[in-house]
Scaffold this motif. Structure first.
Motif, PDB file in Angstrom:
ATOM      1  N   VAL A 171       0.844  -1.046  -0.072  1.00 17.41           N
ATOM      2  CA  VAL A 171       0.125   0.037   0.134  1.00 17.41           C
ATOM      3  C   VAL A 171       0.722   1.397   0.008  1.00 17.41           C
ATOM      4  N   ALA A 172       1.800   1.237   0.844  1.00 19.31           N
ATOM      5  CA  ALA A 172       2.856   2.346   0.906  1.00 19.31           C
ATOM      6  C   ALA A 172       3.233   2.862  -0.575  1.00 19.31           C
ATOM      7  N   ALA A 173       3.854   1.560  -1.032  1.00 12.22           N
ATOM      8  CA  ALA A 173       4.355   1.554  -2.474  1.00 12.22           C
ATOM      9  C   ALA A 173       3.678   2.386  -3.622  1.00 12.22           C
ATOM     10  N   THR A 174       2.320   1.780  -3.407  1.00  8.74           N
ATOM     11  CA  THR A 174       1.349   1.589  -4.527  1.00  8.74           C
ATOM     12  C   THR A 174       0.308   3.095  -4.326  1.00  8.74           C
ATOM     13  N   ALA A 175       0.057   3.618  -3.458  1.00 10.49           N
ATOM     14  CA  ALA A 175      -0.623   4.759  -3.193  1.00 10.49           C
ATOM     15  C   ALA A 175      -0.015   6.042  -3.705  1.00 10.49           C
ATOM     16  N   ALA A 176      -0.660   6.780  -4.349  1.00 12.25           N
ATOM     17  CA  ALA A 176       0.136   8.108  -5.107  1.00 12.25           C
ATOM     18  C   ALA A 176       0.293   8.974  -3.700  1.00 12.25           C
ATOM     19  N   LEU A 177       1.350   8.730  -3.038  1.00 16.70           N
ATOM     20  CA  LEU A 177       1.555   9.628  -1.820  1.00 16.70           C
ATOM     21  C   LEU A 177       3.062  10.336  -2.243  1.00 16.70           C
ATOM     22  N   THR A 178       3.231  11.449  -1.470  1.00 21.04           N
ATOM     23  CA  THR A 178       4.573  12.074  -1.726  1.00 21.04           C
ATOM     24  C   THR A 178       5.600  11.132  -1.030  1.00 21.04           C
TER      25      THR A 178
END
Length: 229
Positions: A171-178
């Motif tokens: 989830v941390a790697a796939t979501a469009a996060l900064t």
């Protein structure tokens, strides 16, 4: 327990279990790939990927971390899985994230590329009941999030892992996060705490997407290093 690792500064965050393809064109990192390929059979072919806190990852010149570059303290090793040598002497490589570490000390002069003394960070063993409950909530919210950003969210949501730690990294790697958001997630040692942080981030992103129907990208992440003269 500490170890010495080659270090590859990048403008991204790598998580355990995630695939990271790289195009290697700078001579110092070509030297790194040649070093890894030349290791004895059975030796771990891995290097540390560390996100850049400030500065540029390419065309850096000499100096600290390749110029005016500062690195985050926590990174993840990348295990070399596939190497394709190119006609110009560069490489296309495929790596997979393996284990998290914290940088204790950076060495800038022993090899053409950076190396660092690192401390391995703990990874949870077994399944925690709280983490399992949180994982179910994260999967539910993450599926809602995917339905807002992807034309075919089933492509990923059907493949979500049941293991809470693996799920938290995916989830941390796939979501469009900064990069900042991802870095903070990577630095969390406890799976349950990482899943709680992801729930907050996913709720934030989902709410924003429903209001503006766009994926937010900070202006700082649209910038790039200055073009050569």
């Amino acid at each position: 327990m500490t170890a010495r690792l080659p270090v590859f500064p990048l403008g991204t965050v790598l998580f355990p279990g995630l695939v990271l393809p790289l195009h290697i064109f700078e001579e110092r990192y070509r030297a790194l790939v040649r070093h890894l390929v030349g290791l004895p059979e059975g030796a771990p072919r891995e290097f540390g990927v560390v996100a850049i806190r400030a500065g540029w990852e390419v065309a850096l010149g000499a100096g600290r971390a390749g110029g005016d570059v500062t690195l985050h303290e926590v990174g993840c090793t990348a295990e070399l899985r596939q190497v394709t040598e190119l006609a110009d002497g560069g490489f296309d490589i495929v790596t997979v994230g393996r284990r998290r570490f914290r940088i204790a000390e950076v060495d800038e002069g022993t090899t053409p590329y950076l190396t660092a003394e690192v401390e391995w960070l703990p990874e949870p063993a077994g399944t925690d009941e709280v983490a399992g409950l949180l994982a179910a909530r994260v999967i539910s919210v993450f599926r809602q999030y995917l339905s807002l950003i992807r034309p075919d969210p089933q492509e990923i949501s059907e493949q979500l892992p049941e293991d809470p730690t693996v799920l938290s990294h995916l989830v941390a790697a796939t979501a469009a996060l900064t990069v900042g958001d991802r870095q903070r997630l990577l630095a969390i040692d406890d799976t349950a705490a990482r899943l709680r942080a992801e729930l907050r981030l996913l709720h934030r992103e989902t709410s924003l997407l429903r209001h503006v129907r766009a994926v937010p990208v900070p202006l700082s992440e649209l910038a790039g290093p200055p073009a050569p003269n």
